[in-house]
Design a protein around this motif. Structure first.
Motif, PDB file in Angstrom:
ATOM      1  N   ILE A 131       0.869  -1.183   0.000  1.00  0.00           N
ATOM      2  CA  ILE A 131       0.000   0.000   0.000  1.00  0.00           C
ATOM      3  C   ILE A 131       0.902   1.228   0.000  1.00  0.00           C
ATOM      4  O   ILE A 131       1.714   1.410   0.922  1.00  0.00           O
ATOM      5  N   ASN A 132       0.755   2.051  -1.035  1.00  0.00           N
ATOM      6  CA  ASN A 132       1.557   3.266  -1.154  1.00  0.00           C
ATOM      7  C   ASN A 132       0.655   4.456  -0.861  1.00  0.00           C
ATOM      8  O   ASN A 132      -0.121   4.889  -1.720  1.00  0.00           O
ATOM      9  N   ARG A 133       0.762   4.988   0.342  1.00  0.00           N
ATOM     10  CA  ARG A 133      -0.123   6.087   0.718  1.00  0.00           C
ATOM     11  C   ARG A 133       0.254   7.399   0.033  1.00  0.00           C
ATOM     12  O   ARG A 133      -0.610   8.253  -0.183  1.00  0.00           O
ATOM     13  N   ASP A 134       1.522   7.562  -0.307  1.00  0.00           N
ATOM     14  CA  ASP A 134       1.947   8.805  -0.967  1.00  0.00           C
ATOM     15  C   ASP A 134       1.266   8.980  -2.324  1.00  0.00           C
ATOM     16  O   ASP A 134       0.822  10.072  -2.690  1.00  0.00           O
ATOM     17  N   SER A 135       1.165   7.883  -3.078  1.00  0.00           N
ATOM     18  CA  SER A 135       0.528   7.953  -4.397  1.00  0.00           C
ATOM     19  C   SER A 135      -0.922   7.465  -4.357  1.00  0.00           C
ATOM     20  O   SER A 135      -1.575   7.394  -5.394  1.00  0.00           O
ATOM     21  N   ARG A 136      -1.412   7.122  -3.165  1.00  0.00           N
ATOM     22  CA  ARG A 136      -2.772   6.590  -2.995  1.00  0.00           C
ATOM     23  C   ARG A 136      -3.004   5.426  -3.956  1.00  0.00           C
ATOM     24  O   ARG A 136      -3.906   5.449  -4.794  1.00  0.00           O
ATOM     25  N   VAL A 138      -2.902   1.001  -4.221  1.00  0.00           N
ATOM     26  CA  VAL A 138      -2.804  -0.325  -3.623  1.00  0.00           C
ATOM     27  C   VAL A 138      -2.242  -1.274  -4.684  1.00  0.00           C
ATOM     28  O   VAL A 138      -2.803  -1.383  -5.781  1.00  0.00           O
ATOM     29  N   ILE A 139      -1.146  -1.938  -4.375  1.00  0.00           N
ATOM     30  CA  ILE A 139      -0.514  -2.867  -5.313  1.00  0.00           C
ATOM     31  C   ILE A 139      -0.988  -4.274  -4.979  1.00  0.00           C
ATOM     32  O   ILE A 139      -0.787  -4.747  -3.857  1.00  0.00           O
ATOM     33  N   THR A 140      -1.614  -4.931  -5.933  1.00  0.00           N
ATOM     34  CA  THR A 140      -2.152  -6.270  -5.704  1.00  0.00           C
ATOM     35  C   THR A 140      -1.527  -7.258  -6.681  1.00  0.00           C
ATOM     36  O   THR A 140      -0.843  -6.883  -7.630  1.00  0.00           O
ATOM     37  N   SER A 141      -1.797  -8.531  -6.459  1.00  0.00           N
ATOM     38  CA  SER A 141      -1.314  -9.572  -7.359  1.00  0.00           C
ATOM     39  C   SER A 141      -1.962  -9.472  -8.730  1.00  0.00           C
ATOM     40  O   SER A 141      -1.443 -10.027  -9.711  1.00  0.00           O
ATOM     41  N   GLN A 142      -3.079  -8.746  -8.830  1.00  0.00           N
ATOM     42  CA  GLN A 142      -3.772  -8.573 -10.100  1.00  0.00           C
ATOM     43  C   GLN A 142      -3.405  -7.270 -10.803  1.00  0.00           C
ATOM     44  O   GLN A 142      -3.749  -7.064 -11.966  1.00  0.00           O
ATOM     45  N   GLY A 143      -2.740  -6.382 -10.089  1.00  0.00           N
ATOM     46  CA  GLY A 143      -2.394  -5.078 -10.644  1.00  0.00           C
ATOM     47  C   GLY A 143      -2.557  -3.994  -9.598  1.00  0.00           C
ATOM     48  O   GLY A 143      -2.960  -4.262  -8.462  1.00  0.00           O
ATOM     49  N   SER A 144      -2.283  -2.763  -9.959  1.00  0.00           N
ATOM     50  CA  SER A 144      -2.380  -1.648  -9.010  1.00  0.00           C
ATOM     51  C   SER A 144      -3.711  -0.927  -9.187  1.00  0.00           C
ATOM     52  O   SER A 144      -4.283  -0.893 -10.282  1.00  0.00           O
ATOM     53  N   ILE A 145      -4.184  -0.334  -8.098  1.00  0.00           N
ATOM     54  CA  ILE A 145      -5.464   0.366  -8.133  1.00  0.00           C
ATOM     55  C   ILE A 145      -5.370   1.630  -7.283  1.00  0.00           C
ATOM     56  O   ILE A 145      -4.963   1.592  -6.124  1.00  0.00           O
ATOM     57  N   GLU A 146      -5.748   2.760  -7.880  1.00  0.00           N
ATOM     58  CA  GLU A 146      -5.720   4.044  -7.174  1.00  0.00           C
ATOM     59  C   GLU A 146      -6.978   4.207  -6.329  1.00  0.00           C
ATOM     60  O   GLU A 146      -8.022   3.618  -6.608  1.00  0.00           O
ATOM     61  N   TYR A 147      -6.870   5.062  -5.312  1.00  0.00           N
ATOM     62  CA  TYR A 147      -8.027   5.339  -4.456  1.00  0.00           C
ATOM     63  C   TYR A 147      -8.057   6.811  -4.068  1.00  0.00           C
ATOM     64  O   TYR A 147      -7.030   7.503  -4.080  1.00  0.00           O
ATOM     65  N   ASP A 148      -9.252   7.282  -3.718  1.00  0.00           N
ATOM     66  CA  ASP A 148      -9.398   8.573  -3.064  1.00  0.00           C
ATOM     67  C   ASP A 148      -9.453   8.393  -1.551  1.00  0.00           C
ATOM     68  O   ASP A 148      -8.914   9.191  -0.800  1.00  0.00           O
ATOM     69  N   TYR A 149     -10.151   7.320  -1.130  1.00  0.00           N
ATOM     70  CA  TYR A 149     -10.179   6.928   0.271  1.00  0.00           C
ATOM     71  C   TYR A 149      -9.903   5.426   0.342  1.00  0.00           C
ATOM     72  O   TYR A 149     -10.331   4.667  -0.537  1.00  0.00           O
ATOM     73  N   LEU A 150      -9.220   5.026   1.404  1.00  0.00           N
ATOM     74  CA  LEU A 150      -8.895   3.620   1.602  1.00  0.00           C
ATOM     75  C   LEU A 150      -9.392   3.196   2.981  1.00  0.00           C
ATOM     76  O   LEU A 150      -9.133   3.887   3.982  1.00  0.00           O
ATOM     77  N   VAL A 151     -10.106   2.083   3.025  1.00  0.00           N
ATOM     78  CA  VAL A 151     -10.542   1.501   4.294  1.00  0.00           C
ATOM     79  C   VAL A 151      -9.819   0.171   4.459  1.00  0.00           C
ATOM     80  O   VAL A 151      -9.989  -0.737   3.647  1.00  0.00           O
ATOM     81  N   ILE A 152      -9.013   0.076   5.505  1.00  0.00           N
ATOM     82  CA  ILE A 152      -8.262  -1.155   5.766  1.00  0.00           C
ATOM     83  C   ILE A 152      -8.997  -1.945   6.840  1.00  0.00           C
ATOM     84  O   ILE A 152      -9.193  -1.468   7.965  1.00  0.00           O
ATOM     85  N   ALA A 153      -9.407  -3.150   6.469  1.00  0.00           N
ATOM     86  CA  ALA A 153     -10.131  -4.039   7.385  1.00  0.00           C
ATOM     87  C   ALA A 153      -9.425  -5.388   7.409  1.00  0.00           C
ATOM     88  O   ALA A 153      -9.929  -6.377   6.875  1.00  0.00           O
TER      89      ALA A 153
END
Length: 451
Positions: A131-136, A138-153
């Protein structure tokens, strides 16, 4: 051409073709073959971001699933994406009853994809790598995805490092042979298989030091296992090695059950601080004495799930060491160093000097999910969210015949000094009414998440 010559010629032609193919493959082996679209690549963009605000929910447990659903209800203009590594939801709450066949597997599982389509959010089964908070991002095994808000559960992780340091082989052996079964899914099935094939002897449970996931549930599990041994006339004893100095919460109710229902089946050992665990020779050394066992549920200390660590959201204590839990604003549930990132459920760190941590339970995770969904929806609408606090409710079955349970509830308020206060009410008298309430509660919770 006779048949023998024909077959010989065909074989020769086939061999020539095969060799030609091998030669071609060897010649072209350095060329890059394009992978199919649905085979993941962490270096690619998983979902290009459009104009709609995007909320990514990382983790699909009791908190993450309800967050995704309520975000779609409260902010239909937003894009909501749920990332979860498991293909199906499996509930830890109620699983102690499942271990002894009081409920079937279908009661505990749900299909993520079907539910996501029902409520209009995106579900992606993947492993979250970073998880790269500077660039908002999330790097996953399927690829990267940008967010405006992130909820970690993220739930919890087992802190096997406290027992084994960097000895991965011993940690893996412990997890495989004597699973704690406090993180779904396969661990629960391994534990149930071990229980139902157990022929007798010493069954040991180590309880982690607080804070831990659902503090009363290990005692419920001990009662359910003891009831199973008693009902099936298995000559076995459950030894509870508790880090704490006494049973809590609902201490009197559990100890009464130990004494009245399972005096020949449960032995409770307080102050049993774990010093050494040997899964290969089935031995445990504790401050209260050493144990040899035939089977065990070995629960290492708990910490916030991996994703909080990957997001660099773990708190630091005054000695400069990691607390193991998310460093959050105690009322808004955002990371103190990043108000675009929320943490909910078991991973949340200290919230009050009075009681320190919220109970790490499914009920709290559910309430956090809905609270955070409301917070984000208010922010998307350009308003400052009003503080909201959770409540908590736990039912613990202590007897299977007749079916009886005990209960504890927690209420929260903010006092005049701005401190969150907790009121705890224990119901120590076991009753059949609490069993009925327990299953009604579970049904309402599952409906809230998936119905």
């Amino acid at each position: 051409m006779n048949r023998r010559n024909f077959l010989g010629t065909t074989a020769a032609l086939g061999a020539s073709a095969y060799l030609a193919g091998c030669s071609t493959a060897q010649t072209n082996q350095t060329s890059k073959i394009a992978t199919p679209f649905f085979i993941g690549n962490p270096e690619k963009v998983l979902m290009p971001k459009g104009k709609a605000p995007r909320i990514v929910v990382a983790g699909g447990g009791w908190g993450g699933t309800v967050t995704a659903k309520y975000l779609r209800k409260m902010s239909p203009q937003a894009e909501v994406v749920l990332l979860e590594r498991n293909p199906v939801f499996f509930s830890c709450p109620i699983s102690n009853k499942w271990l002894v066949d009081m409920v079937d597997t279908n009661f505990l599982i749900q299909d993520y994809l079907q539910v996501s389509q029902k409520y209009g959010y995106q579900f992606i089964q993947c492993e979250i790598l970073n998880i790269n908070r500077d660039s908002r991002n999330v790097i996953t095994s399927q690829g990267s995805i940008e967010y405006d808000y992130l909820v970690i559960a993220p739930g919890i992780r087992y802190n096997y490092e406290a027992w084994f340091g960097d000895d991965r082989e011993t940690a893996n052996a412990t997890k495989a042979r004597f699973p704690a079964a406090y993180i779904p899914n396969s661990e629960h099935f391994n534990l149930k298989r071990a229980l139902h094939s157990f022929k007798g002897g010493d069954w040991v449970m180590t309880l982690p030091p607080p804070p831990q996931r659902c503090p009363p549930s290990p005692y419920e599990r001990a009662c359910m296992i003891a009831w199973y041994f008693k009902t099936n006339k298995i000559k076995a004893k459950v030894t509870i090695l508790d880090h704490k100095d006494d049973v809590r919460p609902i201490g009197p109710g559990f100890k009464q059950a130990f004494r009245e229902l399972y005096k020949d089946y449960i032995e409770y050992v307080p102050n049993a601080h774990i010093q050494k665990v040997d899964p290969f020779n089935k031995r445990i050394q504790t401050a209260a004495g050493d144990m040899k066992f035939d089977h065990a549920i070995l629960m290492a200390p708990h910490q916030a799930g991996d994703l909080v660590w990957k997001a660099d959201g773990i708190g630091i204590n005054p000695q400069g060491k990691a607390t193991g839990w998310a460093d959050v604003d105690n009322k808004m549930l955002t990371l103190k160093k990043d108000d675009r990132v929320y943490v909910i459920g078991d991973a949340v760190g200290i919230v009050s000097p009075q009681f320190l941590f919220y109970p790490k339970s499914g009920h709290i995770a559910n309430r956090h999910g809905k609270i955070v969904a409301a917070y984000i929806s208010e922010r998307l609408a350009g308003r400052d969210p009003k503080v909201s606090l959770p409540d908590n409710l736990c039912y613990m079955m202590v007897n299977g015949s007749p079916r009886e349970a005990i209960n504890v509830q927690f209420d929260y308020k903010i006092n005049a000094q701005g401190i969150i206060e907790q009121t705890q009410i224990d119901y120590n008298q076991r009753t059949a009414a609490f069993v009925a309430e327990n299953f009604k509660w579970a049904g309402l919770m599952f409906d809230d998440m998936f119905g």
